[in-house]
Scaffold this motif. Sequence first.
Motif, PDB file in Angstrom:
ATOM      1  N   ALA A 180      56.791  57.395 124.784  1.00  0.00           N
ATOM      2  CA  ALA A 180      55.380  57.379 125.190  1.00  0.00           C
ATOM      3  C   ALA A 180      54.591  58.483 124.506  1.00  0.00           C
ATOM      4  CB  ALA A 180      55.263  57.545 126.694  1.00  0.00           C
ATOM      5  N   THR A 181      53.306  58.250 124.304  1.00  0.00           N
ATOM      6  CA  THR A 181      52.395  59.301 123.857  1.00  0.00           C
ATOM      7  C   THR A 181      51.502  59.692 125.032  1.00  0.00           C
ATOM      8  OG1 THR A 181      50.461  57.992 123.245  1.00  0.00           O
ATOM      9  CG2 THR A 181      52.279  58.069 121.647  1.00  0.00           C
ATOM     10  N   ALA A 182      50.662  60.672 124.804  1.00  0.00           N
ATOM     11  CA  ALA A 182      49.748  61.133 125.849  1.00  0.00           C
ATOM     12  C   ALA A 182      48.748  60.044 126.242  1.00  0.00           C
ATOM     13  CB  ALA A 182      49.007  62.382 125.384  1.00  0.00           C
ATOM     14  N   LEU A 183      48.626  58.989 125.422  1.00  0.00           N
ATOM     15  CA  LEU A 183      47.721  57.886 125.783  1.00  0.00           C
ATOM     16  C   LEU A 183      48.373  56.932 126.775  1.00  0.00           C
ATOM     17  CD1 LEU A 183      46.293  56.904 122.274  1.00  0.00           C
ATOM     18  CD2 LEU A 183      45.109  58.118 124.112  1.00  0.00           C
ATOM     19  N   ASN A 184      49.689  56.953 126.857  1.00  0.00           N
ATOM     20  CA  ASN A 184      50.410  55.960 127.661  1.00  0.00           C
ATOM     21  C   ASN A 184      50.818  56.580 128.988  1.00  0.00           C
ATOM     22  OD1 ASN A 184      51.867  55.673 124.538  1.00  0.00           O
ATOM     23  ND2 ASN A 184      50.490  54.092 125.303  1.00  0.00           N
ATOM     24  N   THR A 185      49.867  56.676 129.910  1.00  0.00           N
ATOM     25  CA  THR A 185      50.166  57.316 131.194  1.00  0.00           C
ATOM     26  C   THR A 185      50.397  56.302 132.307  1.00  0.00           C
ATOM     27  OG1 THR A 185      47.793  57.626 131.511  1.00  0.00           O
ATOM     28  CG2 THR A 185      49.038  59.497 130.664  1.00  0.00           C
ATOM     29  N   SER A 186      50.264  55.003 132.016  1.00  0.00           N
ATOM     30  CA  SER A 186      50.579  53.984 133.041  1.00  0.00           C
ATOM     31  C   SER A 186      50.845  52.641 132.351  1.00  0.00           C
ATOM     32  CB  SER A 186      49.446  53.865 134.070  1.00  0.00           C
ATOM     33  OG  SER A 186      48.172  53.788 133.460  1.00  0.00           O
TER      34      SER A 186
ATOM     35  N   ALA B 164      46.062  63.502 133.417  1.00  0.00           N
ATOM     36  CA  ALA B 164      47.207  62.670 133.821  1.00  0.00           C
ATOM     37  C   ALA B 164      48.439  63.026 132.988  1.00  0.00           C
ATOM     38  CB  ALA B 164      46.858  61.190 133.668  1.00  0.00           C
ATOM     39  N   SER B 165      48.239  63.159 131.682  1.00  0.00           N
ATOM     40  CA  SER B 165      49.359  63.455 130.793  1.00  0.00           C
ATOM     41  C   SER B 165      49.965  64.829 131.095  1.00  0.00           C
ATOM     42  CB  SER B 165      48.873  63.380 129.338  1.00  0.00           C
ATOM     43  OG  SER B 165      49.898  63.729 128.446  1.00  0.00           O
TER      44      SER B 165
ATOM     45  N   VAL C  84      50.992  69.763 120.058  1.00  0.00           N
ATOM     46  CA  VAL C  84      52.305  69.138 120.160  1.00  0.00           C
ATOM     47  C   VAL C  84      52.189  67.694 119.709  1.00  0.00           C
ATOM     48  CG1 VAL C  84      54.142  68.457 121.749  1.00  0.00           C
ATOM     49  CG2 VAL C  84      52.952  70.631 122.060  1.00  0.00           C
ATOM     50  N   GLN C  85      53.137  67.247 118.933  1.00  0.00           N
ATOM     51  CA  GLN C  85      53.118  65.858 118.500  1.00  0.00           C
ATOM     52  C   GLN C  85      53.285  64.946 119.698  1.00  0.00           C
ATOM     53  OE1 GLN C  85      52.530  64.668 115.319  1.00  0.00           O
ATOM     54  NE2 GLN C  85      51.921  66.802 115.136  1.00  0.00           N
ATOM     55  N   GLY C  86      52.539  63.875 119.715  1.00  0.00           N
ATOM     56  CA  GLY C  86      52.670  62.922 120.813  1.00  0.00           C
ATOM     57  C   GLY C  86      53.984  62.186 120.723  1.00  0.00           C
ATOM     58  N   GLY C  87      54.378  61.638 121.820  1.00  0.00           N
ATOM     59  CA  GLY C  87      55.550  60.778 121.818  1.00  0.00           C
ATOM     60  C   GLY C  87      56.842  61.538 122.006  1.00  0.00           C
ATOM     61  N   THR C  88      57.857  60.998 121.394  1.00  0.00           N
ATOM     62  CA  THR C  88      59.212  61.442 121.661  1.00  0.00           C
ATOM     63  C   THR C  88      59.427  62.889 121.263  1.00  0.00           C
ATOM     64  OG1 THR C  88      59.860  59.224 121.213  1.00  0.00           O
ATOM     65  CG2 THR C  88      61.594  60.848 121.193  1.00  0.00           C
TER      66      THR C  88
ATOM     67  N   PRO D 158      43.651  45.633 124.186  1.00  0.00           N
ATOM     68  CA  PRO D 158      43.031  46.487 123.162  1.00  0.00           C
ATOM     69  C   PRO D 158      42.671  47.872 123.687  1.00  0.00           C
ATOM     70  CG  PRO D 158      41.454  44.896 124.020  1.00  0.00           C
ATOM     71  CD  PRO D 158      42.772  44.559 124.646  1.00  0.00           C
ATOM     72  N   GLY D 159      42.408  48.760 122.777  1.00  0.00           N
ATOM     73  CA  GLY D 159      41.885  50.070 123.157  1.00  0.00           C
ATOM     74  C   GLY D 159      42.889  51.193 123.062  1.00  0.00           C
ATOM     75  N   THR D 160      44.188  50.870 123.066  1.00  0.00           N
ATOM     76  CA  THR D 160      45.183  51.930 122.940  1.00  0.00           C
ATOM     77  C   THR D 160      46.435  51.347 122.313  1.00  0.00           C
ATOM     78  OG1 THR D 160      46.319  53.713 124.104  1.00  0.00           O
ATOM     79  CG2 THR D 160      46.241  51.594 125.207  1.00  0.00           C
ATOM     80  N   THR D 161      47.294  52.226 121.819  1.00  0.00           N
ATOM     81  CA  THR D 161      48.571  51.767 121.284  1.00  0.00           C
ATOM     82  C   THR D 161      49.528  51.511 122.432  1.00  0.00           C
ATOM     83  OG1 THR D 161      49.264  54.050 121.090  1.00  0.00           O
ATOM     84  CG2 THR D 161      48.320  53.030 119.117  1.00  0.00           C
ATOM     85  N   HIS D 162      50.487  50.626 122.208  1.00  0.00           N
ATOM     86  CA  HIS D 162      51.456  50.282 123.247  1.00  0.00           C
ATOM     87  C   HIS D 162      52.881  50.411 122.702  1.00  0.00           C
ATOM     88  CE1 HIS D 162      48.340  48.906 125.963  1.00  0.00           C
ATOM     89  NE2 HIS D 162      47.807  48.198 124.990  1.00  0.00           N
ATOM     90  N   PRO D 163      53.375  51.640 122.560  1.00  0.00           N
ATOM     91  CA  PRO D 163      54.751  51.809 122.085  1.00  0.00           C
ATOM     92  C   PRO D 163      55.751  51.346 123.142  1.00  0.00           C
ATOM     93  CG  PRO D 163      53.861  53.906 122.807  1.00  0.00           C
ATOM     94  CD  PRO D 163      52.732  52.920 122.877  1.00  0.00           C
ATOM     95  N   SER D 164      56.955  51.050 122.696  1.00  0.00           N
ATOM     96  CA  SER D 164      58.016  50.708 123.641  1.00  0.00           C
ATOM     97  C   SER D 164      58.529  51.990 124.298  1.00  0.00           C
ATOM     98  CB  SER D 164      59.153  49.983 122.922  1.00  0.00           C
ATOM     99  OG  SER D 164      58.681  48.740 122.428  1.00  0.00           O
ATOM    100  N   ILE D 165      58.693  51.932 125.609  1.00  0.00           N
ATOM    101  CA  ILE D 165      58.950  53.138 126.399  1.00  0.00           C
ATOM    102  C   ILE D 165      60.108  52.872 127.353  1.00  0.00           C
ATOM    103  CG2 ILE D 165      57.949  54.697 128.145  1.00  0.00           C
ATOM    104  CD1 ILE D 165      55.170  53.900 126.921  1.00  0.00           C
TER     105      ILE D 165
END
Length: 630
Positions: free
Chosen positions: A178-184, A299-300, A156-160, A473-480
């Motif tokens: 959010a993507t599966a990387l953005n769990t908090s 978590a995701s 599944v595509q991450g995010g929206t 650093p270390g992960t992307t930070h999309p607007s959520i």
Amino acid sequence: MSRGFLASSLVVLCVGAVFGASAPPRSARPRPIALFLDDVSPATRKNAAAGIVALGGRVLHAFDDVLVVELPAGGELRASRLPGVLEVALNGVASAPRRRGQGPWFGRAAWNAIARDTGTADPGREAPGPIEDDALTPPEVSLDAVRAASRSLAGVQGGTRQTLSTATVTTLSAPFGATALNTSEFLAGAVSVNVVLVESDGTIEPSSESWSLARENEVVSGIAAGFEWIRLQEPQASLRFVYHVIPGRTDARGRTGYEPIRHAADPLGSTGEDRWATQILGKIGYTSGDRFARSRAWASDTRAADGTDWAVNVFVVDSLADVDGMFADGRFAYCFIGGPHLVMTYDNQAWGIARMDMVLRHELLHAFYAFDEYATSGCDCSSHRGYLDGANVNCAACNAVAQACVMISNGDALCDATRRHLGWADLDGDGAIDVMGQDPDTFLDAIPANVCSPPVLTGLASVVAATNRNTYPGTTHPSISVNRISGVEFRVDGSPWMQAQPIGGSWGIPQGRFSAASPVLVPGSHHLEARAVDDFGNRDVAPGALDVVVHAAVAALGDSVRAVRSGGGLAISWGACGGATAYRIYRRSSPSAAESLVAETPSTNWTDSSASTGYYQVRPVDACGGERSD
Ligand SMILES: [Zn+2]
């Protein structure tokens, strides 16, 4: 006299400034109550939760067997009659009611902890000292690695999951953006909490620690009390928590062949956490990638299954028999910045099990990007991070007048700097914390500038995410955004707002299409507007707007058509129709033949010079080009 009055006014203002950011006193808030459920099936829990929402309430803490809820005044009796609800408790309870299904279930102990007023400081529970070096940067994990580890997101595509073009609402597996990387990313909305009470089974090395039900209850109730304290700090964050407890004593998924407390914690290495956590995550079903990919995927997946916004995993290692309650390297509580998990021991060194809530809340805030602020943490006032990118200005090493704060002492205060790290700041000054206070957008589909029947407005309503300014650093930070569209309102010429309808689904989604049939309008120019509303009460302040000219509907022709021979042809005439801008004449050679358009004229007569016989129909044409054929 006037001088004294001025001085006392200033005192009042100062008190307001100091305490203005704190949670209101419990007496001013709806008092939580507990619903003990008939059984522990997810279906029962979901039905009861839906019933609470229908009563105008909210579920604040969801355990398998207990829902802690907030209800409008007088809602207790109706809540007690909801399907699946066995008993309603207004205060702590001595024993849980009998129910179907096997335990252990931890809701009763957690409710008793939550029911105690946690809104006031307890002078008997001061912190023994800072928790040193407990905030760690996790190694970078790719979105592909998390998807590969996931049990429900693979492929599944991450995010929206929403698109602008579809009317079909798909199940959301993450908050909007959010993507599966953005769990908090920021601390608002609904949070899933996985708790593993790690148990050693002696298969690799001797087991020296063994949980008991009583101590499992102590841990879970301490964790729940910590979350309740966090919830009470910011009512605007609308925090709710869903808990999943895996007690290794009775659930094989929580067991490891190691005895974790005998090893170093070694959070970033391979000699401690890596051994037992990787094993346990594998038993839970996460067998691909390292423990960070597995933990993030868990978590995701959990938030997708729960329909929550965020998720954090909490591992608690038993340390009752251990002499100092610490791992071999001196650690006892730590958290990865931005998640996906935190680790605590049962008695947390000098803190003791009675302060589990205090340790939890400090560690949990690290998962949402809060900084350490105690002087020996190596903090500096220019470091900055978090969704709203706050500087660490309350760092005690560089701020001689640092405010009391849970990130310094784990006490009962929460400072403004930490609030901003969590996303709890109103930088745009609209009275709402930015992460919740963005006004939704309303996009209208084009309609013809001229209409002859009541126009139907259609369009798209969408939540708007606050800009994610985090540069950690270390992960992307999309607007959520964790908000959901709760309705669309429309009006004509400044009339009172009316409700539009969702197309192909219902509200409660980040983006959705809507339709609004306007009432019958008198001929002339009209101004149509529509504005989206979200579940936090934000309204689009710049509604989508269209201007339209409404023309009168054309009148019927009736029986007024006459035809007479004229020379070699046929002269046809008819009576004028109100609203008609032209008339179309159709001809057939016989009653059963196909008709063809032979003329269009603004006049009320026309001569067919090519035929002396035929069958004719005249149809008036309205200002929009539509014909009337009756
Ligand atoms: Zn810390």
